[in-house]
Motif scaffolding. Structure first.
Motif, PDB file in Angstrom:
ATOM      1  N   ARG A 123       0.818  -1.209   0.000  1.00  0.00           N
ATOM      2  CA  ARG A 123       0.000   0.000   0.000  1.00  0.00           C
ATOM      3  C   ARG A 123       0.857   1.266   0.000  1.00  0.00           C
ATOM      4  O   ARG A 123       0.338   2.370   0.096  1.00  0.00           O
ATOM      5  CB  ARG A 123      -0.919   0.001   1.223  1.00  0.00           C
ATOM      6  N   GLN A 125      -5.538   5.051   7.422  1.00  0.00           N
ATOM      7  CA  GLN A 125      -5.603   3.953   6.461  1.00  0.00           C
ATOM      8  C   GLN A 125      -4.760   2.765   6.917  1.00  0.00           C
ATOM      9  O   GLN A 125      -5.192   1.629   6.831  1.00  0.00           O
ATOM     10  CB  GLN A 125      -5.114   4.428   5.086  1.00  0.00           C
ATOM     11  N   LYS A 142      -6.639   0.961   9.582  1.00  0.00           N
ATOM     12  CA  LYS A 142      -7.793   0.218   9.056  1.00  0.00           C
ATOM     13  C   LYS A 142      -7.358  -0.997   8.258  1.00  0.00           C
ATOM     14  O   LYS A 142      -7.958  -2.065   8.356  1.00  0.00           O
ATOM     15  CB  LYS A 142      -8.623   1.132   8.169  1.00  0.00           C
ATOM     16  N   GLN A 143      -6.319  -0.825   7.457  1.00  0.00           N
ATOM     17  CA  GLN A 143      -5.850  -1.966   6.660  1.00  0.00           C
ATOM     18  C   GLN A 143      -5.262  -3.049   7.564  1.00  0.00           C
ATOM     19  O   GLN A 143      -5.467  -4.237   7.313  1.00  0.00           O
ATOM     20  CB  GLN A 143      -4.819  -1.516   5.614  1.00  0.00           C
ATOM     21  N   ASN A 161      -6.219  -3.663  10.569  1.00  0.00           N
ATOM     22  CA  ASN A 161      -7.371  -4.291  11.209  1.00  0.00           C
ATOM     23  C   ASN A 161      -8.057  -5.306  10.307  1.00  0.00           C
ATOM     24  O   ASN A 161      -8.735  -6.213  10.778  1.00  0.00           O
ATOM     25  CB  ASN A 161      -8.383  -3.232  11.652  1.00  0.00           C
ATOM     26  N   LYS A 162      -7.899  -5.132   8.989  1.00  0.00           N
ATOM     27  CA  LYS A 162      -8.538  -6.078   8.066  1.00  0.00           C
ATOM     28  C   LYS A 162      -7.829  -7.425   8.042  1.00  0.00           C
ATOM     29  O   LYS A 162      -8.405  -8.417   7.622  1.00  0.00           O
ATOM     30  CB  LYS A 162      -8.539  -5.493   6.648  1.00  0.00           C
ATOM     31  N   LEU A 163      -6.561  -7.446   8.446  1.00  0.00           N
ATOM     32  CA  LEU A 163      -5.870  -8.736   8.478  1.00  0.00           C
ATOM     33  C   LEU A 163      -6.521  -9.600   9.548  1.00  0.00           C
ATOM     34  O   LEU A 163      -6.734  -9.159  10.682  1.00  0.00           O
ATOM     35  CB  LEU A 163      -4.375  -8.541   8.777  1.00  0.00           C
TER      36      LEU A 163
END
Lengths: 166, 557
Positions: A26, A59, A62-63, A65-67
């Protein structure tokens, strides 16, 4: 601006690769990343120092946290926290300046952990400011090698970042 | 009960109600295929290239809402799946990819057909697993299906070394998953929903902007009700087509690079954008700084990472769009949009989608397919034909338009149409294709014929990689570098595979050819020889603002 993130993850193979991969994919810059097991052997804590404005850090958070294996992400920068780094510095030193270096090391409450005829190794623990200052002072003698652990950090006070159930 | 890993896998898939798998066997998945051979709960479709297995599973998933499953061997089998997995990831499609891996003692040794597929697919999967022991299988399958199908759906890959398939372990299928780091938010924050209701009641020029999340959530009815209650126009992304029936007076069709003028004008002049299950992709927003410059933005999405990623959002609501809309609806009153709607309708009258009528025009072909098979499931490849399909098919059902939006994968549509037809066998399934895209996976004609999957392929044959050619025409002074394609006789190609081929050279042959295709009980290819240099209009050039639109009159150099 620098942000220090404390990230609790499940202690599983591949978690580090997943996390580091996310940053490069990212386009986020990691200043440092450290990882080790916590009081709960199923959970590891990563301390990640990132640079970026608030939107970038939002970001990143949040990214992360998506893992699936990431349990919790906290931005310690928002609160009061303690951060420390351990650094080993190999400095050029002989009889003529060894004393001077030792005095300097004392002032910084650092330690000398290896002495040889033409060099010595300084071990220093502290926050970034202190480490930057010591390195600047040692430069005049000639720094041969540096190795750093990266920043570790915990929030101050009784509050803890909990992993919930394991 | 002790089972081999392979048997445990099949049993676990049965527990997840899997009845369809697309795949190709290979060295390290033979134990799994041996188990497939000895059961009949699951039908395995043998495709001709692993990429097609992934796309077919994807098409199956999009058409049915179920989780699609594909399987491949290690190394090249697994890497061939990657484009299909990435396609599913970008469009949030629930998919399970199962790959074989070399035996655990060989991993890392550059063994024959070894590839680090969990490493390779890390950025394009929602999650992935490399198993080390057969005892992990039931829990892993349970978790994988849960992760793939909940929250924002996505593909999950499970890599199973050959020795894990053959070793035995106790089998007990878990009832629950325990994933402390994975708890999607479904209910929107009540305070935020209230703020959204207030903003809506104060808006004079609202626009509802709908993405693929609405289909996934099954919230098309709610979106329609919202639009009708507050009297606001609805524009859709490529992934959102079909949410609002094309002939509904509040529908503005697609927005963005090849969106309608009226949709793009409405967004630009809006004072409130209600974004629902959409992600402000660059193909949708155009130049970000000029996107809806005077609008407040409400963004409803289940993925918090999408909020604030591309545009600033005034009222974020994280949650399942259906549940959020259900909470929001009772708070709404009719708004003061009468003047706004008049303006929108004026734009609609002034700037309809238009095309020329001389020769064989692709837009006309799409219109005819739409007229003759209004309820067909339409899959597409990627390029000009994809845009014509979005613009000119009268989309009426949310799960009837299947297209690779995010990744833009040429070669997607045909295998996806096979998957869609297998998932919904009683419906007419079309693949609208370009001649360039179709040849990227035309080997799947063999699959369609072998399983008598009667998909109908309409090739918009212009002898070019048409979308690139259009850009070369408009922005590269007609230097058609590597976009001219050599001639293919698609009728003979169909014939060679045992399918049926029809060639169409003029407008008068279009309807009869479509009727013939529907009547022939076989996979059919119709080779429409369209105007070779037709362009997709209107167009917002990359990087331009949404209201900087060029069309056939202004755009031709």
């Amino acid at each position: 601006m620098k942000h220090t993130l404390s990230v609790l993850v499940q202690n599983k193979p591949g978690v580090l690769a997943r996390t580091a991969g996310l940053f490069s994919r990212r386009g986020y810059n990691i200043e440092s990343l450290t990882v080790g097991v916590t009081e709960n052997e199923n959970v590891s804590r990563m301390t990640i120092v990132v640079t970026g404005d608030d939107t970038v850090v939002e970001q990143v958070t949040k990214q992360l946290n998506k893992l699936i294996e990431v349990i919790k992400v906290s931005d310690l920068t928002k609160e009061s926290y303690v951060d420390r780094e351990l650094v080993l510095i190999k400095v050029t030193a002989d009889g003529s300046n060894r004393g001077e270096i030792m005095q300097l090391v004392d002032v910084f409450r650092a330690r000398i952990v290896d002495v040889a005829a033409k060099s010595l190794i300084v071990e220093v623990t502290g926050d970034e400011e202190k480490i930057v200052a010591l390195i600047a002072m040692l430069k005049q003698f000639g720094i041969k090698e540096i190795v750093r652990t990266g920043t570790l950090a915990l929030g101050r006070g009784p509050k803890v970042i909990q992993s919930g159930k394991d | 009960m002790n089972l081999t890993g392979a048997k445990a896998l099949i049993k676990s898939l049965e527990y997840e109600h899997v009845d369809t798998i697309f795949g190709i066997p290979g060295g390290v998945v033979i134990p799994i295929y041996d188990e497939l051979y000895q059961q009949d709960a699951i039908t395995h479709y043998l495709v001709r290239h692993e990429q097609a297995a992934a796309h077919a599973a994807d098409g199956y998933a999009r058409a049915t809402g179920k989780v699609g499953v594909c399987m491949a061997t290690s190394g090249p089998g697994a890497t061939n799946l990657v484009t299909g997995i990435a396609t599913a990831y970008m469009d949030s499609v629930p998919m399970i990819a199962i790959t074989g891996q070399v035996t655990t003692d060989l991993i890392g040794n550059d063994a024959f057909q070894e590839a680090n597929i969990t490493g390779i697919t890390q950025p394009v999967t929602k999650h992935n697993y490399l198993l080390h022991d057969a005892s992990e299988i039931p829990q892993t399958i349970k978790e994988a299906f849960h992760i793939a199908s909940t929250g924002r759906p996505g593909p999950v890959l499970i890599d199973i070394p050959k020795d894990v398939q053959t070793m035995t372990a106790p089998f007990d299928y878990p009832k629950k998953v325990h994933l402390p780091g994975y708890q999607p938010t479904y209910e929107g924050h009540p305070g935020q929903i209230k703020r959204a209701a207030k903003a809506i009641s104060e808006a004079h020029r609202p626009v509802i902007y709908v993405g693929g999340g609405v289909k996934i959530s099954g919230a098309s009815e709610e979106v329609r009700a919202l639009a009708e209650t507050i009297l606001a126009p609805v524009t859709m992304t490529l992934m959102g087509m079909g949410t609002m029936p094309a002939d509904h007076p509040l529908s503005l069709g697609m927005l963005g690079m090849h969106g309608t003028r009226y949709a793009n004008y409405a967004v630009t002049e809006s004072d409130l954008i209600i974004a629902i299950g959409a992600r402000f992709d660059d193909r949708v927003t155009g130049k970000i700084a000029s996107f809806a410059p005077n609008a407040k933005i409400i963004h409803i999405d289940i993925d918090p990472a999408e909020i604030g990623k591309n545009v600033r959002v005034d009222i974020p609501i994280v949650g399942d769009v259906k549940r959020v809309l259900q909470k929001l609806m009772p708070m709404l009153k009719q708004t003061r949009t009468k003047e706004w709607m008049e303006k929108v309708h004026t734009w609609k009258r002034e700037y309809p989608l238009e095309f020329e009528v001389t020769g064989l025009r692709p837009q006309y072909v799409v219109r005819e397919i739409s007229r003759l098979c209004p309820d067909a499931v339409v899959c597409t490849e990627v390029g000009q034909h994809q845009m014509w399909a979005a613009q000119y098919f009268s989309h009426r059902h949310p799960r009837n338009f299947i297209s690779s939006g995010g990744l833009g994968t040429m070669g997607y549509g045909f295998p996806a149409s096979i998957g869609a037809k297998i998932g919904r066998p009683d419906e007419t399934v079309f693949d609208l294709a370009g001649d360039g895209s179709f040849t990227m996976n035309c080997q799947e004609l063999a699959t369609a014929v072998a399983y008598d999957v009667q998909v109908k392929v309409a090739i918009f044959n212009n002898g070019y990689l048409g979308m690139v050619r259009q850009w070369q025409e408009l922005f590269y002074d007609r230097r058609y570098s590597q976009t001219k394609l050599s001639e293919i006789n698609f009728v003979k190609l169909a014939d060679a595979f045992g399918a049926h081929g029809i060639r169409v050279d003029s407008a008068s042959e279009v309807a009869p050819a479509i009727k013939e295709a529907l009547a022939v009980p076989k996979p059919v290819i119709i080779d429409f020889r369209i105007e070779p240099e037709e362009c997709v209009w209107p167009m917002v050039p990359a990087g331009a603002a949404l209201n900087e639109i060029i069309d056939a009159k202004s755009g031709k150099v």
